[in-house]
Design an enzyme around this catalytic site. Structure first.
Site, PDB file in Angstrom:
ATOM      1  N   SER A 152      10.204  -1.148   5.190  1.00  0.00           N
ATOM      2  CA  SER A 152       9.090  -1.530   4.322  1.00  0.00           C
ATOM      3  C   SER A 152       9.638  -2.239   3.093  1.00  0.00           C
ATOM      4  O   SER A 152      10.730  -1.923   2.620  1.00  0.00           O
ATOM      5  CB  SER A 152       8.299  -0.294   3.886  1.00  0.00           C
ATOM      6  N   CYS A 169       1.545   1.204   4.914  1.00  0.00           N
ATOM      7  CA  CYS A 169       1.206  -0.121   4.378  1.00  0.00           C
ATOM      8  C   CYS A 169      -0.255  -0.470   4.612  1.00  0.00           C
ATOM      9  O   CYS A 169      -0.624  -1.644   4.702  1.00  0.00           O
ATOM     10  CB  CYS A 169       2.123  -1.194   4.963  1.00  0.00           C
ATOM     11  N   ASP A 187       0.841  -1.189   0.000  1.00  0.00           N
ATOM     12  CA  ASP A 187       0.000   0.000   0.000  1.00  0.00           C
ATOM     13  C   ASP A 187       0.882   1.246   0.000  1.00  0.00           C
ATOM     14  O   ASP A 187       1.807   1.335  -0.793  1.00  0.00           O
ATOM     15  CB  ASP A 187      -0.949  -0.044   1.210  1.00  0.00           C
ATOM     16  N   VAL A 188       0.628   2.182   0.888  1.00  0.00           N
ATOM     17  CA  VAL A 188       1.343   3.457   0.857  1.00  0.00           C
ATOM     18  C   VAL A 188       2.525   3.443   1.826  1.00  0.00           C
ATOM     19  O   VAL A 188       2.451   2.854   2.903  1.00  0.00           O
ATOM     20  CB  VAL A 188       0.398   4.635   1.192  1.00  0.00           C
TER      21      VAL A 188
END
Length: 214
Positions: free
Chosen positions: A133, A164, A69-70
């Site tokens: 990450s 995330c 995700d982010v």
């Protein structure tokens, strides 16, 4: 294996370099490569990510072709983009992700930081939060993107996203874990020194390739 230090580099420029290297690896005209670098502040979001996890758009956002995700990238964070030919290393993406996690755990252990994997979640963690990450893109079994290890990162921008996709996810840095100064050059050197040998041990090169597919 080439290991290239790009220093502080714009995200779009680094992405273009990855694309070129990946095309060369696929064509058989280029070597596997690890790019080590830092980015100016930018949020990146994976192809299946939710833009609702970005709570503040004051920082540039890029949607990219990786999993996850982010996340946030910025100065003081060591970003690694391995361009690896998985067709020659067993075509096992899950094992490749575990390789990156194990590699980063070994590196931070050199600084006496005990890191671990969290069941069901990709990345590297400590008791204080998420330290690194991981988000990988694969096309025709050649990898792009990779990992982001917080070394001396300003962690404030992480408070403006759900890292995330996890609301309230705590984030930490190597500097915070050590409780003192950590030099980026030392962390880069340790990643670079371990990467190729550990990859060859974890996912040995094979003589033949499986069908790459598209």
């Amino acid at each position: 294996m080439n290991i290239i230090d790009l220093g502080l580099i714009d995200f779009d420029e680094a992405y273009s370099i990855q694309e070129r290297l990946a095309a060369e690896v696929f064509a058989g005209s280029g070597a596997e490569t690890l790019l080590l670098l830092e980015h100016p502040p930018v949020y990146t979001i994976g192809s299946g990510g939710d833009e609702g996890n970005i709570l503040d758009t004051a920082i540039e956002v890029r949607r990219i072709n990786r999993g996850g995700d982010v996340t946030y990238h910025g100065p003081g964070q060591l970003v690694g983009y391995p361009v690896i030919d998985l067709a020659r290393r067993g075509c096992d993406l899950h094992r490749y992700l575990r390789f990156i996690e194990e590699l980063l755990m070994l590196v931070v252990a050199d600084f006496r930081v005990a890191a671990f994997r969290s069941p069901g979640r990709t990345g590297v963690w400590t008791d204080q939060g998420k330290l690194a990450s991981i988000g990988v893109g694969v096309r025709r079994w050649v990898t792009m993107h990779g990992f982001a290890l917080n070394v001396t990162t300003d962690l404030t921008p992480f408070t403006r996203i759900n890292p995330c996709g996890m609301a309230g996810c705590p984030v930490t840095s190597l500097e915070a874990e050590v409780g003192g100064n950590v030099k980026m050059i030392e962390v880069k050197a340790r990643v670079g020194a371990r990467f190729e040998g550990f990859l060859d041990e974890f996912m040995p090169l094979r003589d033949s390739e499986k069908d790459r597919g598209f």
